[in-house]
Design a protein around this motif. Structure first.
Motif, PDB file in Angstrom:
ATOM      1  N   ARG A 265      52.163  18.499  49.418  1.00 26.29           N
ATOM      2  CA  ARG A 265      53.529  18.252  49.889  1.00 26.29           C
ATOM      3  C   ARG A 265      54.569  19.025  49.072  1.00 26.29           C
ATOM      4  O   ARG A 265      55.677  19.273  49.546  1.00 26.29           O
ATOM      5  CB  ARG A 265      53.844  16.753  49.822  1.00 26.29           C
ATOM      6  CG  ARG A 265      53.010  15.913  50.776  1.00 26.29           C
ATOM      7  CD  ARG A 265      53.658  14.562  51.054  1.00 26.29           C
ATOM      8  NE  ARG A 265      53.962  13.831  49.838  1.00 26.29           N
ATOM      9  CZ  ARG A 265      53.114  12.995  49.220  1.00 26.29           C
ATOM     10  NH1 ARG A 265      51.886  12.817  49.710  1.00 26.29           N
ATOM     11  NH2 ARG A 265      53.486  12.343  48.138  1.00 26.29           N
ATOM     12  N   LEU A 266      54.210  19.404  47.858  1.00 18.27           N
ATOM     13  CA  LEU A 266      55.140  20.161  47.012  1.00 18.27           C
ATOM     14  C   LEU A 266      55.190  21.643  47.370  1.00 18.27           C
ATOM     15  O   LEU A 266      56.101  22.358  46.945  1.00 18.27           O
ATOM     16  CB  LEU A 266      54.738  20.024  45.535  1.00 18.27           C
ATOM     17  CG  LEU A 266      54.951  18.654  44.886  1.00 18.27           C
ATOM     18  CD1 LEU A 266      54.346  18.637  43.486  1.00 18.27           C
ATOM     19  CD2 LEU A 266      56.445  18.328  44.813  1.00 18.27           C
ATOM     20  N   VAL A 267      54.207  22.094  48.145  1.00 19.60           N
ATOM     21  CA  VAL A 267      54.099  23.531  48.418  1.00 19.60           C
ATOM     22  C   VAL A 267      55.324  24.060  49.153  1.00 19.60           C
ATOM     23  O   VAL A 267      55.893  25.093  48.786  1.00 19.60           O
ATOM     24  CB  VAL A 267      52.813  23.838  49.213  1.00 19.60           C
ATOM     25  CG1 VAL A 267      52.829  25.288  49.688  1.00 19.60           C
ATOM     26  CG2 VAL A 267      51.592  23.580  48.350  1.00 19.60           C
ATOM     27  N   GLU A 268      55.767  23.372  50.205  1.00 22.45           N
ATOM     28  CA  GLU A 268      56.847  23.894  51.048  1.00 22.45           C
ATOM     29  C   GLU A 268      58.151  24.098  50.279  1.00 22.45           C
ATOM     30  O   GLU A 268      58.746  25.184  50.337  1.00 22.45           O
ATOM     31  CB  GLU A 268      57.076  22.982  52.241  1.00 22.45           C
ATOM     32  CG  GLU A 268      57.937  23.597  53.327  1.00 22.45           C
ATOM     33  CD  GLU A 268      57.310  24.847  53.930  1.00 22.45           C
ATOM     34  OE1 GLU A 268      58.054  25.807  54.208  1.00 22.45           O
ATOM     35  OE2 GLU A 268      56.068  24.871  54.075  1.00 22.45           O
ATOM     36  N   PRO A 269      58.649  23.081  49.524  1.00 23.86           N
ATOM     37  CA  PRO A 269      59.886  23.328  48.766  1.00 23.86           C
ATOM     38  C   PRO A 269      59.726  24.410  47.713  1.00 23.86           C
ATOM     39  O   PRO A 269      60.659  25.174  47.455  1.00 23.86           O
ATOM     40  CB  PRO A 269      60.200  21.970  48.133  1.00 23.86           C
ATOM     41  CG  PRO A 269      58.958  21.168  48.237  1.00 23.86           C
ATOM     42  CD  PRO A 269      58.241  21.663  49.436  1.00 23.86           C
ATOM     43  N   LEU A 270      58.530  24.487  47.126  1.00 25.92           N
ATOM     44  CA  LEU A 270      58.305  25.544  46.142  1.00 25.92           C
ATOM     45  C   LEU A 270      58.319  26.922  46.791  1.00 25.92           C
ATOM     46  O   LEU A 270      58.855  27.888  46.234  1.00 25.92           O
ATOM     47  CB  LEU A 270      56.972  25.318  45.412  1.00 25.92           C
ATOM     48  CG  LEU A 270      56.963  24.209  44.362  1.00 25.92           C
ATOM     49  CD1 LEU A 270      55.556  23.999  43.817  1.00 25.92           C
ATOM     50  CD2 LEU A 270      57.920  24.555  43.219  1.00 25.92           C
ATOM     51  N   LEU A 271      57.718  27.021  47.972  1.00 23.40           N
ATOM     52  CA  LEU A 271      57.731  28.301  48.683  1.00 23.40           C
ATOM     53  C   LEU A 271      59.158  28.715  49.039  1.00 23.40           C
ATOM     54  O   LEU A 271      59.518  29.894  48.947  1.00 23.40           O
ATOM     55  CB  LEU A 271      56.892  28.199  49.961  1.00 23.40           C
ATOM     56  CG  LEU A 271      55.380  28.295  49.799  1.00 23.40           C
ATOM     57  CD1 LEU A 271      54.688  28.040  51.128  1.00 23.40           C
ATOM     58  CD2 LEU A 271      54.973  29.659  49.236  1.00 23.40           C
ATOM     59  N   THR A 272      59.982  27.740  49.439  1.00 18.62           N
ATOM     60  CA  THR A 272      61.375  28.044  49.782  1.00 18.62           C
ATOM     61  C   THR A 272      62.116  28.579  48.566  1.00 18.62           C
ATOM     62  O   THR A 272      62.819  29.597  48.644  1.00 18.62           O
ATOM     63  CB  THR A 272      62.083  26.779  50.301  1.00 18.62           C
ATOM     64  OG1 THR A 272      61.407  26.329  51.478  1.00 18.62           O
ATOM     65  CG2 THR A 272      63.536  27.076  50.634  1.00 18.62           C
ATOM     66  N   GLN A 273      61.954  27.904  47.420  1.00 18.00           N
ATOM     67  CA  GLN A 273      62.625  28.356  46.203  1.00 18.00           C
ATOM     68  C   GLN A 273      62.105  29.723  45.759  1.00 18.00           C
ATOM     69  O   GLN A 273      62.877  30.577  45.322  1.00 18.00           O
ATOM     70  CB  GLN A 273      62.428  27.334  45.089  1.00 18.00           C
ATOM     71  CG  GLN A 273      63.176  26.033  45.320  1.00 18.00           C
ATOM     72  CD  GLN A 273      63.086  25.102  44.132  1.00 18.00           C
ATOM     73  OE1 GLN A 273      62.910  25.534  42.999  1.00 18.00           O
ATOM     74  NE2 GLN A 273      63.194  23.812  44.390  1.00 18.00           N
ATOM     75  N   ALA A 274      60.792  29.899  45.858  1.00 15.85           N
ATOM     76  CA  ALA A 274      60.211  31.182  45.450  1.00 15.85           C
ATOM     77  C   ALA A 274      60.696  32.319  46.337  1.00 15.85           C
ATOM     78  O   ALA A 274      60.963  33.432  45.861  1.00 15.85           O
ATOM     79  CB  ALA A 274      58.691  31.100  45.496  1.00 15.85           C
ATOM     80  N   ALA A 275      60.843  32.037  47.646  1.00 14.04           N
ATOM     81  CA  ALA A 275      61.325  33.070  48.567  1.00 14.04           C
ATOM     82  C   ALA A 275      62.766  33.451  48.228  1.00 14.04           C
ATOM     83  O   ALA A 275      63.129  34.637  48.256  1.00 14.04           O
ATOM     84  CB  ALA A 275      61.227  32.578  50.002  1.00 14.04           C
ATOM     85  N   GLU A 276      63.586  32.453  47.914  1.00 14.97           N
ATOM     86  CA  GLU A 276      64.975  32.729  47.526  1.00 14.97           C
ATOM     87  C   GLU A 276      65.015  33.548  46.240  1.00 14.97           C
ATOM     88  O   GLU A 276      65.807  34.489  46.112  1.00 14.97           O
ATOM     89  CB  GLU A 276      65.734  31.414  47.351  1.00 14.97           C
ATOM     90  CG  GLU A 276      65.952  30.658  48.655  1.00 14.97           C
ATOM     91  CD  GLU A 276      66.561  29.282  48.442  1.00 14.97           C
ATOM     92  OE1 GLU A 276      66.695  28.880  47.259  1.00 14.97           O
ATOM     93  OE2 GLU A 276      66.893  28.604  49.437  1.00 14.97           O
ATOM     94  N   HIS A 277      64.165  33.178  45.294  1.00 14.27           N
ATOM     95  CA  HIS A 277      64.111  33.917  44.032  1.00 14.27           C
ATOM     96  C   HIS A 277      63.657  35.359  44.261  1.00 14.27           C
ATOM     97  O   HIS A 277      64.235  36.301  43.720  1.00 14.27           O
ATOM     98  CB  HIS A 277      63.157  33.211  43.062  1.00 14.27           C
ATOM     99  CG  HIS A 277      63.026  33.886  41.733  1.00 14.27           C
ATOM    100  ND1 HIS A 277      64.016  33.847  40.782  1.00 14.27           N
ATOM    101  CD2 HIS A 277      62.027  34.634  41.198  1.00 14.27           C
ATOM    102  CE1 HIS A 277      63.634  34.525  39.717  1.00 14.27           C
ATOM    103  NE2 HIS A 277      62.434  35.018  39.945  1.00 14.27           N
ATOM    104  N   ALA A 278      62.634  35.523  45.092  1.00  5.95           N
ATOM    105  CA  ALA A 278      62.121  36.864  45.379  1.00  5.95           C
ATOM    106  C   ALA A 278      63.184  37.719  46.052  1.00  5.95           C
ATOM    107  O   ALA A 278      63.318  38.921  45.764  1.00  5.95           O
ATOM    108  CB  ALA A 278      60.875  36.780  46.254  1.00  5.95           C
ATOM    109  N   SER A 279      63.967  37.108  46.963  1.00  7.79           N
ATOM    110  CA  SER A 279      65.032  37.839  47.645  1.00  7.79           C
ATOM    111  C   SER A 279      66.092  38.299  46.643  1.00  7.79           C
ATOM    112  O   SER A 279      66.578  39.430  46.715  1.00  7.79           O
ATOM    113  CB  SER A 279      65.655  36.949  48.713  1.00  7.79           C
ATOM    114  OG  SER A 279      66.739  37.592  49.332  1.00  7.79           O
ATOM    115  N   ARG A 280      66.441  37.410  45.697  1.00  8.35           N
ATOM    116  CA  ARG A 280      67.445  37.774  44.698  1.00  8.35           C
ATOM    117  C   ARG A 280      66.936  38.879  43.778  1.00  8.35           C
ATOM    118  O   ARG A 280      67.665  39.806  43.429  1.00  8.35           O
ATOM    119  CB  ARG A 280      67.838  36.547  43.870  1.00  8.35           C
ATOM    120  CG  ARG A 280      68.868  36.849  42.792  1.00  8.35           C
ATOM    121  CD  ARG A 280      69.405  35.582  42.154  1.00  8.35           C
ATOM    122  NE  ARG A 280      68.379  34.776  41.549  1.00  8.35           N
ATOM    123  CZ  ARG A 280      67.865  35.019  40.335  1.00  8.35           C
ATOM    124  NH1 ARG A 280      68.272  36.069  39.642  1.00  8.35           N
ATOM    125  NH2 ARG A 280      66.945  34.226  39.834  1.00  8.35           N
TER     126      ARG A 280
END
Length: 327
Positions: A265-280
């Motif tokens: 269940r933690l995967v989805e929010p972590l993926l969202t944060q990681a995607a934002e970080h990767a974009s930055r």
């Protein structure tokens, strides 16, 4: 290093903070610096936690490493004009009467070029000032200048004065100011963030400064954020490899990796944060490439978290000193 350091930057980039940190960095080993504010915002007083600065030079800090001193001055155009009238015309009390009548404010309002001459002139006077022994009173003068979009016009007082006077004391004052501003005694630094608009404004500012014959110093990249994820982790997050991430979380003791488990269940929010970080991270890489293409010296200062305290200023000053010493 140039004795007059002019610091500009797009609004929101932290140019006043950088100017203050630069003043602390230069005031070392017994040296004295003067930090000058010209926009009337009292930003320097807020950073150093002091009362509003008057129209006089006041010691506000002792620099790390050798006990050098930082003085500060908030230049007021009206007071500077009174000084000017007294210096060249010996008006004395008559000049003060003009202020009461509103003539001083009227003069600086209808002739904004005169205001710029007065503000820059006061800073340049501090650069040239010597004591009775013939030594410079200040080793460095740092000016917290107007934003990048106005900096070239602000410093290029010759053009500003052209419509006011082609000879006489005002003209001579402008010539004396330009002699300092276009000499090796001056360097103009631009502060930016690793974002598209500030970087583009910085590039435009450098071009304008060079076209006007004003000496450019460095780009200071401010508020640089750390990269928390390595390349492999960023790639894993970008590709959305959910099972691998869930298993890694489970191995770290964060619950089961199967569907419905805590780790899963933690995967989805972590993926969202990681995607934002990767974009930055990618955006910052692009902007670094733009800055590299400008072929100018660059310093980088870290993001220190929310707010700015005096301890943070000293930390930034130490970082500037390290990068300068490494050159």
């Amino acid at each position: 290093m140039s004795r007059l350091q002019v610091v500009s930057g797009k609004g929101g980039t932290g140019k006043t903070t950088v100017a203050a940190a630069l003043a602390l960095a230069l005031a070392r080993e017994g040296r004295r610096t003067l930090l000058v504010e010209v926009e009337g915002r009292q930003g320097i007083a807020q950073l150093f936690g002091t009362e509003a600065l008057p129209y006089e030079e006041r010691k506000i800090a002792v620099a790390p490493g050798g006990g050098g001193e930082v003085y500060a001055l908030a230049i007021d155009a009206e007071r500077a004009l009174l000084d000017y009238l007294q210096m060249f015309y010996k008006l004395g009390s008559a000049g003060r009467a003009l202020k009461k009548l509103g003539a001083i404010d009227f003069a600086t309002t209808i002739a904004p070029g005169l205001r710029d001459v007065l503000l820059t002139g006061k800073a340049c006077e501090a650069v040239r000032r010597k004591d009775k022994a013939g030594r410079f009173v200040y080793d460095h003068v740092i000016m917290d200048a107007p934003p990048t979009g106005r900096i070239t016009r602000f410093l290029n007082v010759n053009d500003e004065v052209a419509g006011l006077a082609r000879f006489g004391p005002i003209h001579n004052q402008a010539q004396a100011v330009m002699k300092v501003l276009k000499s090796p005694d001056t360097a103009v630094h631009l502060v930016t963030l690793l974002e598209e608009m500030p970087v583009q404004e910085t590039a435009d500012g450098i071009e304008e400064l060079r076209a006007a014959g004003l000496p450019f110093g460095r780009v200071v990249v401010n508020m640089v954020r750390p990269h928390h994820l390595d390349e492999d982790t960023l790639r894993t997050a970008a590709e959305g490899r959910r099972p691998e991430i869930a298993k890694a979380l489970s191995r770290a003791g964060l619950g089961g990796a199967r569907r419905g488990g805590l780790a899963e269940r933690l995967v989805e929010p972590l993926l969202t944060q990681a995607a934002e970080h990767a974009s930055r991270v990618e955006l910052e890489r692009e902007q670094r490439a733009v800055l590299a293409g400008l072929d100018v010296p660059t310093y980088e200062l870290p993001l220190l978290g929310s707010g700015m305290e005096l301890a943070g200023l000293y930390e930034l000053a130490t970082e500037l000193r390290k990068q300068a010493d490494a050159e």
